[in-house]
Structure formats: C-alpha cells, structure tokens
Write a protein that holds these residues in place. Structure first.
Motif, PDB file in Angstrom:
ATOM      1  N   THR A  73      10.386   8.591   6.367  1.00 31.52           N
ATOM      2  CA  THR A  73      10.367   8.934   7.787  1.00 31.52           C
ATOM      3  C   THR A  73      10.887   7.727   8.555  1.00 31.52           C
ATOM      4  OG1 THR A  73       8.088   8.171   8.103  1.00 31.52           O
ATOM      5  CG2 THR A  73       8.391  10.498   7.576  1.00 31.52           C
ATOM      6  N   ARG A  75      10.904   5.748  12.317  1.00 31.74           N
ATOM      7  CA  ARG A  75      10.311   5.560  13.630  1.00 31.74           C
ATOM      8  C   ARG A  75      11.138   4.511  14.357  1.00 31.74           C
ATOM      9  NH1 ARG A  75       6.801   7.390  10.213  1.00 31.74           N
ATOM     10  NH2 ARG A  75       5.067   8.687  10.866  1.00 31.74           N
ATOM     11  N   LYS A 135       6.570   1.639  19.562  1.00 32.72           N
ATOM     12  CA  LYS A 135       7.171   2.846  19.001  1.00 32.72           C
ATOM     13  C   LYS A 135       7.541   3.793  20.133  1.00 32.72           C
ATOM     14  CE  LYS A 135       5.013   6.344  17.085  1.00 32.72           C
ATOM     15  NZ  LYS A 135       4.280   7.254  16.241  1.00 32.72           N
ATOM     16  N   GLY A 163       9.874   9.159  16.893  1.00 34.79           N
ATOM     17  CA  GLY A 163       9.625   9.393  15.484  1.00 34.79           C
ATOM     18  C   GLY A 163       9.490  10.887  15.242  1.00 34.79           C
TER      19      GLY A 163
END
Length: 113
Positions: free
Chosen positions: A10, A12, A18, A21
């Motif tokens: 995955t 992000r 962050k 994502g």
C-alpha cells in the motif's frame, strides 16, 4: 520449503503529515458514487466529522480543494480526480513491480502466485 507467503503493498503520501492513502481514496470514490460526503462516510461506518477531517487533511497536503459543495451534496474537483487517477496508477505500477521483486527474492516460499 513451501509456504504460502504473499505480499500486499500500500502507498501513503505525506506532506508534513499523511495526506493520502487507500482510505482517503476509498472515501473520495464513495463521494463520487454517492454525491455526498455524509453518505460516503455513512457507507464506510465513519463519522461525518472524521470524513471531513480526512478530506481536509488531503486538501492541506496537496494545497487544493478535493470537493465542491452542491445543494444537498458534494462532487469531486478536477484536482481530486487527477490525484485519484495518479494515485491509482502509482499503486498499480508499485504492485506490479512489487510482485515481480517479491517473486525474485522470495520465490522459494511463494506458492501459487
């Protein structure tokens, strides 16, 4: 030695924190489908306030609006669509490369991949 080991990657994206994502992408996809941040949040069993904070975080990170408010709902901005397209393509390529690399390095323990 034969084990069923797989890889799931995955991505992000971070500005200072962050900002994008898989969860943000799913939320925006739901907004696109349901034409409402509130309905999108509900469909994901998420509080509206959390959904709004997620969208706000993405907007802060990218420096652009993700949603246009409409009467009774919301639609994605062109910038949000561009970000989602780029993110989707990035993840597709990342996973393609990641699967190849995983096979090269861990082929001895991958079964049926």
């Amino acid at each position: 030695m034969e084990k069923n080991i797989t890889v799931r990657l995955t991505a992000r994206l971070f500005a200072e924190e962050k900002c994008f994502g898989p969860g943000v992408a799913r939320l925006l996809e739901a907004v696109d489908e349901l034409h409402s941040l509130r309905s999108a949040a509900q469909s994901m069993n998420m509080a509206y306030s959390k959904a709004w904070a997620i969208v706000h975080g993405a907007e802060q990170g990218f420096g652009c609006k993700m949603l246009h408010s409409t009467i009774g709902g919301a639609v994605l901005t062109d910038e949000a669509r561009q970000i989602m397209d780029a993110y989707g393509e990035y993840c597709r390529r990342l996973n393609e490369y990641g699967q190849t690399l995983f096979g090269e390095l861990f082929g001895f323990c991958a079964k049926g991949e």
